[in-house]
Design a protein around this motif. Structure first.
Motif, PDB file in Angstrom:
ATOM      1  N   MET A   1       0.841  -1.203   0.000  1.00 12.19           N
ATOM      2  CA  MET A   1       0.000   0.000   0.000  1.00 12.19           C
ATOM      3  C   MET A   1       0.878   1.257   0.000  1.00 12.19           C
ATOM      4  O   MET A   1       0.593   2.225  -0.698  1.00 12.19           O
ATOM      5  CB  MET A   1      -0.928   0.001   1.210  1.00 12.19           C
ATOM      6  CG  MET A   1      -1.944  -1.131   1.185  1.00 12.19           C
ATOM      7  SD  MET A   1      -2.852  -1.279   2.723  1.00 12.19           S
ATOM      8  CE  MET A   1      -4.102  -0.038   2.478  1.00 12.19           C
ATOM      9  N   LEU A   2       1.954   1.216   0.793  1.00 11.94           N
ATOM     10  CA  LEU A   2       2.872   2.353   0.856  1.00 11.94           C
ATOM     11  C   LEU A   2       3.521   2.610  -0.496  1.00 11.94           C
ATOM     12  O   LEU A   2       3.593   3.754  -0.955  1.00 11.94           O
ATOM     13  CB  LEU A   2       3.942   2.111   1.918  1.00 11.94           C
ATOM     14  CG  LEU A   2       5.046   3.160   2.021  1.00 11.94           C
ATOM     15  CD1 LEU A   2       4.473   4.492   2.475  1.00 11.94           C
ATOM     16  CD2 LEU A   2       6.130   2.689   2.957  1.00 11.94           C
ATOM     17  N   VAL A   3       3.964   1.546  -1.155  1.00 11.46           N
ATOM     18  CA  VAL A   3       4.627   1.690  -2.452  1.00 11.46           C
ATOM     19  C   VAL A   3       3.659   2.246  -3.491  1.00 11.46           C
ATOM     20  O   VAL A   3       4.035   3.067  -4.334  1.00 11.46           O
ATOM     21  CB  VAL A   3       5.254   0.350  -2.897  1.00 11.46           C
ATOM     22  CG1 VAL A   3       5.683   0.384  -4.341  1.00 11.46           C
ATOM     23  CG2 VAL A   3       6.432   0.015  -2.012  1.00 11.46           C
ATOM     24  N   SER A   4       2.412   1.834  -3.422  1.00 10.64           N
ATOM     25  CA  SER A   4       1.417   2.343  -4.360  1.00 10.64           C
ATOM     26  C   SER A   4       1.220   3.854  -4.178  1.00 10.64           C
ATOM     27  O   SER A   4       1.169   4.609  -5.152  1.00 10.64           O
ATOM     28  CB  SER A   4       0.091   1.609  -4.152  1.00 10.64           C
ATOM     29  OG  SER A   4      -0.894   2.115  -5.008  1.00 10.64           O
TER      30      SER A   4
ATOM     31  N   ILE B   1       2.923   9.766  -5.485  1.00  9.54           N
ATOM     32  CA  ILE B   1       3.602  10.963  -4.969  1.00  9.54           C
ATOM     33  C   ILE B   1       4.880  11.242  -5.758  1.00  9.54           C
ATOM     34  O   ILE B   1       5.153  12.388  -6.138  1.00  9.54           O
ATOM     35  CB  ILE B   1       3.903  10.804  -3.464  1.00  9.54           C
ATOM     36  CG1 ILE B   1       2.594  10.819  -2.663  1.00  9.54           C
ATOM     37  CG2 ILE B   1       4.838  11.899  -2.975  1.00  9.54           C
ATOM     38  CD1 ILE B   1       2.762  10.449  -1.204  1.00  9.54           C
ATOM     39  N   SER B   2       5.671  10.197  -6.014  1.00  8.43           N
ATOM     40  CA  SER B   2       6.928  10.414  -6.743  1.00  8.43           C
ATOM     41  C   SER B   2       6.660  10.844  -8.181  1.00  8.43           C
ATOM     42  O   SER B   2       7.383  11.685  -8.726  1.00  8.43           O
ATOM     43  CB  SER B   2       7.794   9.148  -6.707  1.00  8.43           C
ATOM     44  OG  SER B   2       7.151   8.067  -7.344  1.00  8.43           O
ATOM     45  N   GLY B   3       5.625  10.314  -8.799  1.00  9.61           N
ATOM     46  CA  GLY B   3       5.265  10.752 -10.146  1.00  9.61           C
ATOM     47  C   GLY B   3       4.858  12.207 -10.177  1.00  9.61           C
ATOM     48  O   GLY B   3       5.243  12.965 -11.077  1.00  9.61           O
ATOM     49  N   SER B   4       4.099  12.628  -9.180  1.00  9.58           N
ATOM     50  CA  SER B   4       3.695  14.038  -9.089  1.00  9.58           C
ATOM     51  C   SER B   4       4.900  14.933  -8.832  1.00  9.58           C
ATOM     52  O   SER B   4       5.021  16.008  -9.427  1.00  9.58           O
ATOM     53  CB  SER B   4       2.665  14.220  -7.970  1.00  9.58           C
ATOM     54  OG  SER B   4       1.500  13.486  -8.254  1.00  9.58           O
TER      55      SER B   4
ATOM     56  N   THR C   1      16.022  12.813  -7.012  1.00 10.01           N
ATOM     57  CA  THR C   1      16.726  11.588  -7.398  1.00 10.01           C
ATOM     58  C   THR C   1      16.030  10.377  -6.798  1.00 10.01           C
ATOM     59  O   THR C   1      15.799   9.369  -7.476  1.00 10.01           O
ATOM     60  CB  THR C   1      18.198  11.635  -6.942  1.00 10.01           C
ATOM     61  OG1 THR C   1      18.806  12.823  -7.435  1.00 10.01           O
ATOM     62  CG2 THR C   1      18.970  10.421  -7.422  1.00 10.01           C
ATOM     63  N   TRP C   2      15.673  10.474  -5.508  1.00  2.92           N
ATOM     64  CA  TRP C   2      14.937   9.375  -4.873  1.00  2.92           C
ATOM     65  C   TRP C   2      13.584   9.170  -5.562  1.00  2.92           C
ATOM     66  O   TRP C   2      13.185   8.023  -5.808  1.00  2.92           O
ATOM     67  CB  TRP C   2      14.718   9.639  -3.377  1.00  2.92           C
ATOM     68  CG  TRP C   2      13.783   8.632  -2.801  1.00  2.92           C
ATOM     69  CD1 TRP C   2      14.096   7.365  -2.406  1.00  2.92           C
ATOM     70  CD2 TRP C   2      12.378   8.778  -2.644  1.00  2.92           C
ATOM     71  NE1 TRP C   2      12.956   6.726  -1.997  1.00  2.92           N
ATOM     72  CE2 TRP C   2      11.887   7.563  -2.128  1.00  2.92           C
ATOM     73  CE3 TRP C   2      11.481   9.810  -2.872  1.00  2.92           C
ATOM     74  CZ2 TRP C   2      10.541   7.373  -1.842  1.00  2.92           C
ATOM     75  CZ3 TRP C   2      10.144   9.614  -2.585  1.00  2.92           C
ATOM     76  CH2 TRP C   2       9.692   8.408  -2.081  1.00  2.92           C
TER      77      TRP C   2
ATOM     78  N   GLN D   1      12.445   5.689  -7.075  1.00  5.23           N
ATOM     79  CA  GLN D   1      11.245   5.069  -6.499  1.00  5.23           C
ATOM     80  C   GLN D   1      10.202   4.833  -7.588  1.00  5.23           C
ATOM     81  O   GLN D   1       9.610   3.754  -7.675  1.00  5.23           O
ATOM     82  CB  GLN D   1      10.666   5.962  -5.392  1.00  5.23           C
ATOM     83  CG  GLN D   1       9.374   5.474  -4.785  1.00  5.23           C
ATOM     84  CD  GLN D   1       9.513   4.152  -4.061  1.00  5.23           C
ATOM     85  OE1 GLN D   1      10.537   3.867  -3.460  1.00  5.23           O
ATOM     86  NE2 GLN D   1       8.483   3.339  -4.105  1.00  5.23           N
ATOM     87  N   HIS D   2       9.974   5.816  -8.413  1.00  5.83           N
ATOM     88  CA  HIS D   2       8.998   5.698  -9.491  1.00  5.83           C
ATOM     89  C   HIS D   2       9.447   4.643 -10.512  1.00  5.83           C
ATOM     90  O   HIS D   2       8.629   3.871 -11.013  1.00  5.83           O
ATOM     91  CB  HIS D   2       8.801   7.062 -10.159  1.00  5.83           C
ATOM     92  CG  HIS D   2       7.527   7.183 -10.907  1.00  5.83           C
ATOM     93  ND1 HIS D   2       6.314   7.335 -10.291  1.00  5.83           N
ATOM     94  CD2 HIS D   2       7.271   7.166 -12.224  1.00  5.83           C
ATOM     95  CE1 HIS D   2       5.365   7.400 -11.202  1.00  5.83           C
ATOM     96  NE2 HIS D   2       5.924   7.300 -12.392  1.00  5.83           N
TER      97      HIS D   2
END
Length: 131
Positions: A22-25, A30-33, A77-78, A82-83
Motif C-alpha cells: 500500500m505504501l509503495v502504491s 507521490i513520486s510521479g507528481s 533523485t529518490w 522510487q517511481h
C-alpha cells in the motif's frame, strides 16, 4: 416511498491492515507528481540558465549547491528511482505475476530498498566525479 435496501458500506482505509504494498502504491503516485511538478520546473530553470548568461548559470549552480537545493536534488533523485522501481513492479504485476501476498510484500519492500540504494549510489558516484 420505499425504504432503501440495507447494503454493506464500502470498506474504508481504517479496516485494512497497512502493508508495504500500500505504501509503495501511494509513493508511486507521490513520486510521479513530484517528478512532474518539481522536476519539470527544475529542468526548465536549468535550461533557461544554460541558455542565458554565465551569471545566470552561476546563480543556478549557487542555489542548487545550497543545502536546500541539494535536499531538493536528492529528493528528486529518490523520486526518480522510487517511481522507476515501482513502475517495474507494476509492469511485472501487469503480466499476472507477483500477486501472491508474500511475493507482493517482498517486491514492495525491495522497491523501497532499491530506490534508497540507487539514490545513495547515484549521489556517491556524482560526488566522486565532481571532486
Amino acid at each position: 416511498m420505499t425504504k432503501p435496501a440495507s447494503r454493506p458500506l464500502s470498506p474504508h482505509l481504517t479496516i485494512w491492515k497497512w502493508g508495504p504494498h500500500m505504501l509503495v502504491s501511494i509513493l508511486h503516485r507521490i513520486s510521479g507528481s513530484a517528478l512532474t511538478v518539481a522536476g519539470l520546473a527544475l529542468l526548465a530553470w536549468w535550461l533557461l540558465a544554460i541558455s542565458g548568461s554565465a551569471r545566470d548559470y552561476a546563480k543556478f549552480v549557487e542555489l542548487a549547491s545550497h543545502p536546500v537545493g541539494m535536499f531538493v536534488l536528492v529528493g528528486l533523485t529518490w523520486a526518480f528511482w522510487q517511481h522507476f522501481f515501482s513502475g517495474l513492479r507494476h509492469l511485472v504485476m501487469d503480466t499476472g505475476s507477483g500477486y501472491e501476498l508474500k511475493t507482493n510484500k517482498f517486491f514492495a519492500v525491495m522497491t523501497i530498498v532499491g530506490s534508497l540504494f540507487a539514490t545513495a549510489l547515484t549521489w556517491f558516484v556524482f560526488m566522486g566525479v565532481n571532486r
